[in-house]
Design a protein around this motif. Structure first.
Motif, short mmCIF file in Angstrom:
data_model
loop_
_atom_site.label_atom_id
_atom_site.label_comp_id
_atom_site.label_asym_id
_atom_site.label_seq_id
_atom_site.Cartn_x
_atom_site.Cartn_y
_atom_site.Cartn_z
N LEU A 184 -13.84 0.23 -0.79
CA LEU A 184 -12.59 0.44 -0.10
C LEU A 184 -12.79 0.38 1.41
O LEU A 184 -11.99 -0.18 2.14
CB LEU A 184 -11.97 1.79 -0.50
N THR A 222 -11.77 5.86 -10.87
CA THR A 222 -11.76 5.55 -9.45
C THR A 222 -13.16 5.21 -8.97
O THR A 222 -14.16 5.62 -9.57
CB THR A 222 -11.21 6.74 -8.64
N ASP A 244 -7.54 5.77 -3.24
CA ASP A 244 -7.73 4.69 -4.21
C ASP A 244 -6.39 4.05 -4.56
O ASP A 244 -6.26 2.82 -4.60
CB ASP A 244 -8.40 5.23 -5.47
N ARG A 245 -5.38 4.88 -4.79
CA ARG A 245 -4.06 4.36 -5.12
C ARG A 245 -3.49 3.52 -3.99
O ARG A 245 -2.92 2.44 -4.22
CB ARG A 245 -3.14 5.53 -5.44
N TYR A 273 -5.14 1.88 -1.81
CA TYR A 273 -5.91 0.64 -1.79
C TYR A 273 -5.33 -0.37 -2.77
O TYR A 273 -5.15 -1.55 -2.46
CB TYR A 273 -7.36 0.96 -2.12
N ARG A 274 -4.99 0.09 -3.99
CA ARG A 274 -4.39 -0.81 -4.98
C ARG A 274 -3.02 -1.29 -4.50
O ARG A 274 -2.66 -2.46 -4.69
CB ARG A 274 -4.24 -0.08 -6.32
N HIS A 314 -9.05 11.76 -2.53
CA HIS A 314 -9.83 10.57 -2.90
C HIS A 314 -9.01 9.66 -3.81
O HIS A 314 -8.99 8.44 -3.64
CB HIS A 314 -11.10 11.02 -3.61
N PRO A 346 -5.38 6.19 -11.34
CA PRO A 346 -6.82 6.42 -11.21
C PRO A 346 -7.18 7.83 -11.66
O PRO A 346 -6.38 8.76 -11.58
CB PRO A 346 -7.06 6.25 -9.70
#
Length: 320
Positions: free
Chosen positions: A305, A205, A127-128, A130-131, A123, A179
């Motif tokens: 996301l 996150t 998130d990483r 996505y950034r 997860h 995150p």
């Protein structure tokens, strides 16, 4: 309000890492458990973790009037949360062999982090990515502007809503952004005064109710399925490669010799699950989109996301 002052050199040195590691997450989780924090998304986790702790006679649940021992040091004047630097470095060097600084954090890691860690790490990796995708498509300023509702960006200053008023001069050290699943608000860690290490900004996150339910439900199931498919050790190799590393680092993360790590990497590379490229005299290993998809299978994207069309395969491709 904390203000972080950037220069052009600092922007060039900015890094986004996927996780602070399970030991540091256990420190954040201990504080979350003490305060019954996290809201409805963490209710199932709080109940399950508290029950496991009550069944343990050696360590009782963290009392709500006492801060976790390691977290206490984060509030000392001049400390700057140096403990986080130490735990992250230990995690990078020792991997699963990394030890917690006290028995309470050890037990919370065992019962509140490790059962969920394969899915939690996936997860956080999503998130990483996505950034990174925001930064690749819209630049560093767009990424910083959309990091968290408590974080604001007005060049050259990054502001963080907190109970402290101070100015942090990066002075060419850059900033590490990470995150976390169990931290409940953005926090910046600067280390001891005079240190040259880049400060670390840890932010929560995104975790909506659907993603949370899947995370707490699926603890230990998909990682067992992956182990049945490729073998227990090779499943651990894939999970350890959520962040690119060389053969020696991979061995340290898994607690095996570099030779054994190289053998497993060769098999997984032949199956198309990882790629390896030589850099100077070391070999760097990364997940392929297929390998990333296997590790993250069953992990739903948080709604913000998912709305950007980021899949596990796209995230792996973006990082490669």
């Amino acid at each position: 309000m904390q203000s972080v002052q950037f220069s052009m050199d600092d922007l060039a040195q900015l890094k986004i890492m996927p996780t602070v590691g399970p030991v540091a997450e256990a420190v954040f989780a201990a504080d979350l458990l003490r305060r019954a924090g996290g809201g409805p998304a963490f209710a199932r986790w709080r109940d399950a973790t508290s029950l496991r702790l009550r069944r343990t006679t050696a360590v009782q649940p963290a009392p709500r009037t006492v801060r976790p021992p390691v977290a206490q040091s984060a509030g000392r004047a001049g400390d700057g949360g140096a403990w986080l630097f130490d735990l992250m470095e230990q995690d990078a060097e020792q991997g699963e062999a990394a030890t917690a600084p006290d028995s309470m954090i050890t037990r919370i890691r065992q019962v509140g982090i490790e059962p969920y860690w394969p899915k939690a790490r996936a997860h956080l990796q999503i998130d990483r990515e996505y950034r990174c995708r925001i930064m690749a498509g819209g630049g560093i300023e767009r990424m910083l502007s959309n990091l968290h509702s408590w974080v604001g960006w007005r060049p050259p200053t990054l502001s963080i809503a907190s109970g402290r008023d101070d100015v942090i001069e990066l002075r060419g050290r850059g900033l590490v952004i990470v995150p976390s699943l169990f931290i409940d608000r953005p926090r910046i860690f600067t280390g001891q005064p005079g240190e040259q290490r880049a400060p670390i900004l840890v932010y929560p996150t995104l975790l909506d109710q659907d993603a949370a339910e899947s995370l707490w439900e699926s603890a230990g199931t998909e990682d067992r399925a992956l182990a049945a498919l490729v073998g227990r050790t090779r499943a651990r190799v894939l999970e350890a490669l959520s962040e690119t590393c060389n053969t020696s680092e991979l061995g340290r993360r898994l607690g095996i010799s570099p030779a054994a790590a190289s053998q497993h990497a060769t098999v997984l590379r032949g199956a198309g699950l990882i790629t390896s490229r030589r850099r100077y005299n070391t070999m760097l290993h990364s997940l392929t989109p297929l390998g990333s998809a296997l590790v993250t299978m069953g992990s739903p994207l948080p709604r913000p996301l998912a709305g950007h069309g980021l899949s596990a395969e796209q995230g792996a491709a973006a990082s490669g």
